[in-house]
Design a protein around this motif. Structure first.
Motif, PDB file in Angstrom:
ATOM      1  N   ARG A   7       3.338  -3.471   8.982  1.00 50.85           N
ATOM      2  CA  ARG A   7       2.246  -3.098   8.108  1.00 50.85           C
ATOM      3  C   ARG A   7       0.929  -3.592   8.702  1.00 50.85           C
ATOM      4  O   ARG A   7       0.836  -4.692   9.183  1.00 50.85           O
ATOM      5  CB  ARG A   7       2.436  -3.773   6.758  1.00 50.85           C
ATOM      6  CG  ARG A   7       2.329  -2.845   5.600  1.00 50.85           C
ATOM      7  CD  ARG A   7       2.771  -3.568   4.349  1.00 50.85           C
ATOM      8  NE  ARG A   7       4.030  -3.013   3.861  1.00 50.85           N
ATOM      9  CZ  ARG A   7       4.079  -1.876   3.188  1.00 50.85           C
ATOM     10  NH1 ARG A   7       2.996  -1.171   2.967  1.00 50.85           N
ATOM     11  NH2 ARG A   7       5.219  -1.433   2.750  1.00 50.85           N
ATOM     12  N   ARG A   9      -3.080  -4.334   8.097  1.00 53.99           N
ATOM     13  CA  ARG A   9      -4.012  -4.671   7.045  1.00 53.99           C
ATOM     14  C   ARG A   9      -5.384  -4.102   7.396  1.00 53.99           C
ATOM     15  O   ARG A   9      -5.830  -4.211   8.525  1.00 53.99           O
ATOM     16  CB  ARG A   9      -4.077  -6.198   6.967  1.00 53.99           C
ATOM     17  CG  ARG A   9      -4.947  -6.804   5.910  1.00 53.99           C
ATOM     18  CD  ARG A   9      -4.526  -6.491   4.496  1.00 53.99           C
ATOM     19  NE  ARG A   9      -3.216  -6.947   4.075  1.00 53.99           N
ATOM     20  CZ  ARG A   9      -2.957  -8.179   3.647  1.00 53.99           C
ATOM     21  NH1 ARG A   9      -3.867  -9.098   3.650  1.00 53.99           N
ATOM     22  NH2 ARG A   9      -1.753  -8.474   3.228  1.00 53.99           N
ATOM     23  N   SER A 278      -2.471  -1.027   4.302  1.00 56.30           N
ATOM     24  CA  SER A 278      -2.693  -1.429   2.912  1.00 56.30           C
ATOM     25  C   SER A 278      -4.045  -2.117   2.755  1.00 56.30           C
ATOM     26  O   SER A 278      -4.665  -2.521   3.733  1.00 56.30           O
ATOM     27  CB  SER A 278      -1.591  -2.386   2.464  1.00 56.30           C
ATOM     28  OG  SER A 278      -1.703  -3.601   3.168  1.00 56.30           O
ATOM     29  N   ASN A 317       1.797   3.055  -2.836  1.00 56.98           N
ATOM     30  CA  ASN A 317       2.716   2.127  -3.500  1.00 56.98           C
ATOM     31  C   ASN A 317       4.062   2.795  -3.804  1.00 56.98           C
ATOM     32  O   ASN A 317       4.608   2.676  -4.899  1.00 56.98           O
ATOM     33  CB  ASN A 317       2.099   1.581  -4.794  1.00 56.98           C
ATOM     34  CG  ASN A 317       0.906   0.687  -4.499  1.00 56.98           C
ATOM     35  OD1 ASN A 317       0.783   0.158  -3.377  1.00 56.98           O
ATOM     36  ND2 ASN A 317       0.037   0.507  -5.478  1.00 56.98           N
ATOM     37  N   HIS A 347      -1.894  -4.416  -4.924  1.00 54.98           N
ATOM     38  CA  HIS A 347      -1.946  -3.983  -3.530  1.00 54.98           C
ATOM     39  C   HIS A 347      -2.108  -2.479  -3.522  1.00 54.98           C
ATOM     40  O   HIS A 347      -1.625  -1.798  -4.419  1.00 54.98           O
ATOM     41  CB  HIS A 347      -0.621  -4.269  -2.797  1.00 54.98           C
ATOM     42  CG  HIS A 347      -0.276  -5.695  -2.700  1.00 54.98           C
ATOM     43  ND1 HIS A 347      -0.779  -6.526  -1.728  1.00 54.98           N
ATOM     44  CD2 HIS A 347       0.556  -6.451  -3.455  1.00 54.98           C
ATOM     45  CE1 HIS A 347      -0.277  -7.727  -1.886  1.00 54.98           C
ATOM     46  NE2 HIS A 347       0.528  -7.718  -2.940  1.00 54.98           N
ATOM     47  N   ASN A 349      -0.748   0.061  -1.062  1.00 44.51           N
ATOM     48  CA  ASN A 349       0.057   0.262   0.138  1.00 44.51           C
ATOM     49  C   ASN A 349       0.162   1.761   0.415  1.00 44.51           C
ATOM     50  O   ASN A 349       0.721   2.506  -0.381  1.00 44.51           O
ATOM     51  CB  ASN A 349       1.481  -0.288  -0.063  1.00 44.51           C
ATOM     52  CG  ASN A 349       1.498  -1.784  -0.264  1.00 44.51           C
ATOM     53  OD1 ASN A 349       0.470  -2.445  -0.091  1.00 44.51           O
ATOM     54  ND2 ASN A 349       2.655  -2.320  -0.610  1.00 44.51           N
TER      55      ASN A 349
HETATM   56  C1  LIG Z   1       2.715  -3.612  -0.750  1.00 51.81           C
HETATM   57  O1  LIG Z   1       2.807  -4.341   0.442  1.00 51.81           O
HETATM   58  C2  LIG Z   1       2.919  -5.740   0.275  1.00 51.81           C
HETATM   59  C3  LIG Z   1       2.950  -6.350   1.624  1.00 51.81           C
HETATM   60  O2  LIG Z   1       1.878  -5.966   2.390  1.00 51.81           O
HETATM   61  C4  LIG Z   1       4.148  -6.052  -0.501  1.00 51.81           C
HETATM   62  O3  LIG Z   1       4.224  -7.421  -0.722  1.00 51.81           O
HETATM   63  C5  LIG Z   1       4.099  -5.333  -1.806  1.00 51.81           C
HETATM   64  O4  LIG Z   1       5.298  -5.520  -2.505  1.00 51.81           O
HETATM   65  C6  LIG Z   1       3.880  -3.864  -1.622  1.00 51.81           C
HETATM   66  N1  LIG Z   1       3.703  -3.280  -2.911  1.00 51.81           N
HETATM   67  C7  LIG Z   1       4.209  -2.119  -3.230  1.00 51.81           C
HETATM   68  C8  LIG Z   1       3.942  -1.636  -4.623  1.00 51.81           C
HETATM   69  O5  LIG Z   1       4.860  -1.465  -2.460  1.00 51.81           O
END
Ligand SMILES: *[C@@H]1O[C@H](CO)[C@@H](O)[C@H](O)[C@H]1NC(C)=O
Ligand SMILES: *[C@@H]1O[C@H](CO)[C@@H](O)[C@H](O)[C@H]1NC(C)=O
Ligand SMILES: *[C@@H]1O[C@H](CO)[C@@H](O)[C@H](O)[C@H]1NC(C)=O
Ligand SMILES: *[C@@H]1O[C@H](CO)[C@@H](O)[C@H](O)[C@H]1NC(C)=O
Ligand SMILES: *[C@@H]1O[C@H](CO)[C@@H](O)[C@H](O)[C@H]1NC(C)=O
Ligand SMILES: *[C@@H]1O[C@H](CO)[C@@H](O)[C@H](O)[C@H]1NC(C)=O
Ligand SMILES: *[C@@H]1O[C@H](CO)[C@@H](O)[C@H](O)[C@H]1NC(C)=O
Ligand SMILES: *[C@@H]1O[C@H](CO)[C@@H](O)[C@H](O)[C@H]1NC(C)=O
Ligand SMILES: *[C@@H]1O[C@H](CO)[C@@H](O)[C@H](O)[C@H]1NC(C)=O
Length: 694
Positions: A7, A9, A278, A317, A347, A349
């Protein structure tokens, strides 16, 4: 399913752009392409050409009248540091300090960019935190966390006026400062998420997979001078590029992403993996859960053989953000964006994954992420702003006169009071500039404060006369003006006097004197008090008064209180006031004229014409006005009997020898009831000024 690629940032990279100096003329206006590029804290008047963009950067003195220039400390002056960061303007005084960018187009969208590099300019080694506003709307908090890095903040807003202000607000966590400020015009069709009530604050603008990983793309590659930061992640992504032109074919290209940005893209290094990145929300003091919009820019850069397909989903997400499988078009740019901001996630994502029947991995060329800000706060009426700004500039008013005059209430300008309506912009309703050291004449801009009801200019060093526009407001009763204790102001006979000339004014005045008939229905008289007097009908001394409230008075005989003494230079078709004054030897001669008396006639002292307003000036009637006597509405006046009225009419007509003169202008005539048909009374109003000189 398999683990995703690492991932990444989103980060705001702050790379310094080198610059060298060249000297150009400073300007306080947009340049030929509509840009304003300011190097804040740059001393002098010379501008210079930025090496990277070839744009001319100007000093900031023309845009702000507060703050001090400071150099950053020597340890941060690296050889390649952009000249813009060599110095800052800091604001130790005042809660709010604002740059004003003028001569722009009202209703257009603009990109505003502010840059900050602390560089320990104050040797306190304490980077401050402060707030940034666009006009009266909160933009963002500036949290300067270290002395060495540069912070670049950008917003896209629709500007309602032909100027826009950028304000730094001290929130008690250190002295605000700024290094640079840019304004770039955008077409109204660009960035549809920015509208009259919503602005965009840039979180990141990233160019995926540039061939040179340090190359920032901006002007001239981007005609709008957006800053596209390079983003490469060799561990997770492969870069794809083309040298062919990539363009948008739509008529309404809403983003106009530059070709150079679209010519590169990334795909996941693991061909069966996803592209993932993300961001985390940045709570703001005014908005703990800001909403976000994202614009993802795509273009196929590879000419695919017939059996190949690149198709993917874009997820936020883990849920589809764009509901359908998406297939980028070859060398044609396209954008997936959300109109309604996403809000409330811890977040954000983004995951871009290939569809089941896709033979090629997903790809992306560029992304922009913005938080949204409300721009619903409405500033003071723009005409009021122009007027009060002109007044501020003319007299060099300091006080706390920065930013919007009325908004927010807590920062409203000292000496002003404003009205705040729900459905319309705030208006300035009073202005107290007493004892404020004002010099020079009274600005005509005061009259442009259309909603002002009270102006106090007492105790200054004003000179000259009262502008006619202002006087008009006084006459129509909409303004209370105080200007006492201004020794050089033309409020008494002496100060405005020019060379004396001999004149025959006596006869010019004498004519109206004998013609003014008492049965005037005074209601329609518009008076512009060239000079009013404080005597009864038989005393004619004109004496300057010290107290100077000018306010509307209903009739020539308005009584009581003190009276305005303004020797006003009035524009008049026949005579200027100055002329009158000269001719009458400061009204010494007029006194003689006013001694021509008839018991039923009011003596006319003079008249004036001021724009559309015309007025007759009569002596003071201690018992109240004729109107009051006729209507019986007077304070302590008796009601004239019909017999008295008739007698007055008769006597006036005979005694004054009124002649029937035909005149141009809106005269009204009336037949005095029961009087001989030829003995007419004349209701004189505007027409009086149309008389010809005998
Ligand atoms: C989004 O990514 C973070 C790590 O970067 C993770 O901890 C989190 O669970 C993710 N959230 C979703 C909704 O996928
Ligand atoms: C590549 O991605 C596939 C599917 O997501 C996964 O099975 C595989 O382990 C990945 N390979 C590497 C080297 O990460
Ligand atoms: C800032 O530095 C320049 C030289 O780089 C110097 O001429 C100027 O006086 C300095 N200004 C201040 C406020 O120290
Ligand atoms: C400013 O940034 C620092 C470092 O990220 C953080 O610790 C601090 O809480 C921030 N201050 C505010 C007021 O948000
Ligand atoms: C601006 O956009 C927001 C979000 O789409 C919307 O709610 C708002 O009504 C729009 N405002 C105007 C004036 O169109
Ligand atoms: C990348 O660009 C920088 C200037 O932006 C230049 O100095 C450097 O040589 C370039 N690198 C390559 C590999 O072209
Ligand atoms: C890709 O995303 C779509 C839509 O969210 C989802 O239905 C699908 O399972 C995902 N596929 C993979 C391989 O992650
Ligand atoms: C690929 O599959 C999607 C559904 O996942 C479908 O909508 C699309 O038409 C298919 N494309 C091709 C080229 O078969
Ligand atoms: C105007 O300001 C002066 C000085 O602050 C004050 O004395 C005066 O009362 C004010 N006038 C009004 C009407 O508030």
């Amino acid at each position: 399913m398999a683990p995703a690629a690492p991932r990444s940032r989103l980060l705001l990279l702050c790379l310094a752009v080198a610059a060298t100096a060249g000297v150009l003329q400073a300007r306080a206006q947009p340049d030929s392409i509509g840009f304003i590029s300011i190097d804040c804290g740059l001393p002098g008047t010379a501008s210079y050409v930025d090496d990277a963009t070839k744009l001319a950067y100007v000093p900031d003195a023309a845009f702000i009248d507060a703050g001090t220039n400071q150099n950053i400390s020597a340890e941060y002056m690296t050889p390649t540091l952009s000249k813009r960061y060599h110095n800052v303007r800091s604001f130790p005084d005042g809660v709010r300090n604002c740059y004003t960018l003028r001569s722009i187009v009202a209703g257009l969208k603009y990109l505003l960019r502010a840059t900050f590099k602390y560089g320990n300019y104050d040797n306190l080694a304490r980077p401050p935190i402060f707030d940034l506003y666009i006009g009266v709307n909160f933009w963002t908090m500036v949290n300067v966390t270290d002395a060495g890095s540069a912070i670049i903040l950008e917003a896209i807003v629709l500007v309602p006026d032909d100027f826009v202000q950028v304000c730094l607000v001290n929130t008690g966590s250190g002295t605000p400062f700024i290094s640079g400020l840019d304004l770039r015009p955008l077409k109204s069709t660009l960035y549809p998420q920015a509208n009259a009530t919503q602005g965009l604050v840039l979180y990141a603008r990233l160019n995926f997979g540039p061939t040179n990983s340090t190359t920032i793309i901006r002007y001239p590659d981007d005609p709008h001078d957006r800053v596209w930061m390079p983003w490469v992640n060799t561990a997770a992504w492969n870069s794809v590029s083309t040298t062919l032109r990539v363009e948008d074919i739509a008529d309404d290209d809403m983003f106009e992403v530059p070709t150079k940005v679209l010519q590169t893209a990334v795909t996941p290094r693991n061909a069966s993996g996803n592209i993932e990145f993300s961001w985390e929300p940045e709570p703001q003091p005014k908005d703990p859960t800001p909403g976000y919009v994202a614009n993802m820019h795509f273009s196929e850069l590879e000419l695919l053989p017939g059996n190949a397909a690149r198709q993917f989903y874009v997820n936020l997400n883990g849920k589809p953000w764009y509901p359908k499988p998406y297939k980028p078009m070859y060398l044609i740019s396209d954008t997936i964006y959300n109109s309604n901001p996403c809000r409330g996630f811890p977040h954000y994502n983004i995951s871009i994954n290939a569809t089941a029947n896709s033979t090629l991995p997903p790809m992306i060329n560029a992304v922009e992420v913005f938080s949204v800000i409300p721009t619903t706060n409405v500033g003071t009426d723009s005409q009021d702003v122009s007027a009060i700004t002109a007044i501020k500039a003319k007299y060099g008013v300091k006080k706390n006169w920065m930013g919007d005059p009325c908004v927010p209430k807590t920062l409203a300008w000292e000496g002003l009071t404003c009205s705040y309506a729900i459905s319309s912009p705030p208006r300035i309703t009073s202005l107290n500039l007493s004892f404020s050291g004002l010099n020079g004449d009274i600005s005509s801009s005061f009259a442009n404060l259309k909603a002002v009801q009270y102006i106090d200019l007492t105790g200054n060093k004003l000179s000259g006369s009262i502008p006619s526009g202002l006087l008009k407001r006084v006459q129509d009763g909409s303004l209370d003006l105080r200007y006492g204790d201004n020794p050089n102001l033309c409020t008494n006979g002496n100060s405005c006097q020019a060379t004396k000339t001999k004149s025959k004014l006596a006869i010019y005045i004498a004519v109206p004197v004998v013609l003014v008939v008492v049965i005037v229905s005074v209601a329609v008289l518009l008076l512009c008090f060239c000079r009013r007097k404080k005597q009864g009908p038989t005393s004619n001394t004109v004496k300057p008064q010290n107290e100077t409230p000018v306010s509307h008075a209903p009739a020539p005989s308005a009584g009581g209180g003190s009276y305005p003494q303004s020797s006003l230079q009035l524009e008049n078709r026949r005579f200027t006031y100055k002329e009158l004054e000269m001719i009458t030897d400061s009204f010494q001669r007029a006194q003689t004229l006013t001694k021509i008396h008839h018991k039923n006639l009011m003596s006319m002292i003079g008249y004036c014409k001021d724009g559309d307003y015309m007025a007759l000036v009569y002596e003071y009637m201690s018992e109240g006005s004729l109107q009051e006597h006729i209507s019986g509405n007077g304070r302590n006046t008796g009601f004239l009997s019909w017999r008295q009225r008739l007698r007055i009419a008769m006597e006036s007509a005979q005694g004054s020898g009124t002649r029937d003169r035909e005149r141009r202008g809106p005269w009204k005539r009336c037949q005095a009831r029961d009087a001989a048909p030829r003995e007419r009374c004349v209701i004189a109003w505007r027409g009086l000024l149309e008389w010809e000189r005998p």
